[in-house]
Scaffold this active site. Structure first.
Site, PDB file in Angstrom:
ATOM      1  N   HIS A 133       0.822  -1.225   0.000  1.00 50.47           N
ATOM      2  CA  HIS A 133       0.000   0.000   0.000  1.00 50.47           C
ATOM      3  C   HIS A 133       0.851   1.267   0.000  1.00 50.47           C
ATOM      4  O   HIS A 133       0.340   2.353   0.261  1.00 50.47           O
ATOM      5  CB  HIS A 133      -0.964   0.001   1.194  1.00 50.47           C
ATOM      6  CG  HIS A 133      -2.075  -1.004   1.058  1.00 50.47           C
ATOM      7  ND1 HIS A 133      -2.947  -1.308   2.082  1.00 50.47           N
ATOM      8  CD2 HIS A 133      -2.455  -1.785   0.019  1.00 50.47           C
ATOM      9  CE1 HIS A 133      -3.822  -2.232   1.669  1.00 50.47           C
ATOM     10  NE2 HIS A 133      -3.534  -2.543   0.426  1.00 50.47           N
ATOM     11  N   CYS A 144       5.083  14.675 -13.062  1.00 51.34           N
ATOM     12  CA  CYS A 144       6.132  13.881 -13.709  1.00 51.34           C
ATOM     13  C   CYS A 144       6.167  12.437 -13.225  1.00 51.34           C
ATOM     14  O   CYS A 144       6.859  11.602 -13.799  1.00 51.34           O
ATOM     15  CB  CYS A 144       7.501  14.546 -13.549  1.00 51.34           C
ATOM     16  SG  CYS A 144       8.207  14.369 -11.893  1.00 51.34           S
ATOM     17  N   CYS A 268      -0.149  -9.501  19.227  1.00 50.26           N
ATOM     18  CA  CYS A 268       0.952 -10.189  18.549  1.00 50.26           C
ATOM     19  C   CYS A 268       2.314  -9.829  19.123  1.00 50.26           C
ATOM     20  O   CYS A 268       3.275 -10.580  18.948  1.00 50.26           O
ATOM     21  CB  CYS A 268       0.891  -9.958  17.039  1.00 50.26           C
ATOM     22  SG  CYS A 268       0.976  -8.226  16.572  1.00 50.26           S
TER      23      CYS A 268
END
Ligand code: APR
Length: 284
Positions: A133, A144, A268
């Site tokens: 992402h 550009c 976690c």
């Protein structure tokens, strides 16, 4: 195992059994989402703290929002960049990075496929990271197309002190010429955050590389993601459908949980370090 009441198979939480797979695996893919950074104090999207002023990420992380009001969207990203300055990798990021380095010395590979744009895996020392992402700390020129790392604080003078998250904050309404601009000579185009917004497709080179890793892996971990945003939501189920063991580390069950062999419930930062520490069968 089979649940005696629902007759559905359910994932196991047998850490010793998981560790047997871990000891043998040659190519480990670790898919991460906002939950891996939660214990660093970075709010998840769908949990509490998922609001900035009166908006959720889904409202502002779109190409439409940026073309309608680039000042507002830049205030939002400026805020998120500044917040990261006081955040540090947590024991989950560090366990992943340490495991990658250690297994690398044994000729085994660990790759991280993250939906996060906070760069905490890099800061923890991970080398092999696919940021599917994009990154809060990269810009892309609307004229550009140049993509560039950018860790400036503030990213431009006009955003200094702007971006407060309080819902009553007055919008900065910064003129577009004073928003971040391309520094390439004779370009001066408007910069945007190099992140994948809702309604945009993922970089096809990254996606191809990720697909290759998913086909190659013989063990997959899926950490701290709600598994509802595509295409990342299908990565781990796709690996599981090849018969490869997949272990989910999450605070709760997700729509994908039933498709996995293992589910380790809890934060976690506590569950990953013991799962990834050196196995007795590993070469030193
Ligand atoms: N340990 C493990 N899991 C956790 C923890 C933790 N300490 N804290 C939260 N979680 C879990 C939640 O239970 C939830 O399943 O992390 C998940 C976070 O889910 P989301 O907020 O939906 O984040 P994510 O899955 O990364 O979102 C995917 O959506 O908004 C978009 O582009 C954005 O990349 C993001 C994508």
């Amino acid at each position: 195992g089979i649940d005696p009441f629902t007759k559905m198979t359910r994932p196991s939480s047998d850490l010793t059994a998981f560790r047997e797979h871990f000891a043998k695996a040659k190519h480990i893919a670790i898919i991460t989402g906002a939950g891996v950074s939660a214990e660093s104090g970075v709010p998840t999207f769908r949990g509490p703290g998922g609001f900035w002023r009166k908006w959720q990420a889904q409202d502002l992380a779109t190409p439409e929002a940026f073309s309608r009001d680039p000042s507002l969207v830049w205030e939002f990203y400026h805020y998120r960049r500044e917040v990261m300055r006081s955040k540090m990798p947590n024991p989950a990021h560090l366990a992943i990075a340490e495991c990658e380095a250690r297994l690398g010395q044994q000729g085994r590979s660990v790759v991280i496929i993250t939906q996060n744009i906070d760069e905490l895996h890099h800061r923890a020392g991970s080398k092999h990271v696919y940021e599917i992402h994009g990154s809060l700390f990269k810009t892309r020129c609307m004229s550009c197309g140049e993509v560039k790392a950018n860790h400036k604080s503030p990213i431009c003078p006009a955003l200094d002190g702007k971006g407060a998250p309080d819902p009553n904050t007055k919008e900065a309404r910064i003129p577009v010429e004073l928003l971040p601009r391309c520094e390439r000579k004779s370009c001066n185009g408007l910069l945007r955050p190099h992140v994948v917004w809702f309604g945009e497709t993922l970089d096809s080179d990254i996606l191809t590389a990720v697909e290759r890793e998913l086909e190659k892996c013989d063990l997959c971990l899926v950490v701290g993601t709600s598994s509802i945003v595509y295409p990342a939501a299908m990565f781990a189920p796709q690996v599981a459908s090849r018969g490869v063991p997949v272990a989910e580390f999450n605070m709760e069950c997700t729509p994908a949980t039933q498709r996995f062999k293992y589910h380790f419930e809890g934060p976690c930062g506590s569950t990953l370090p013991p799962a990834l520490e050196r196995h007795e069968s590993e070469a030193v």
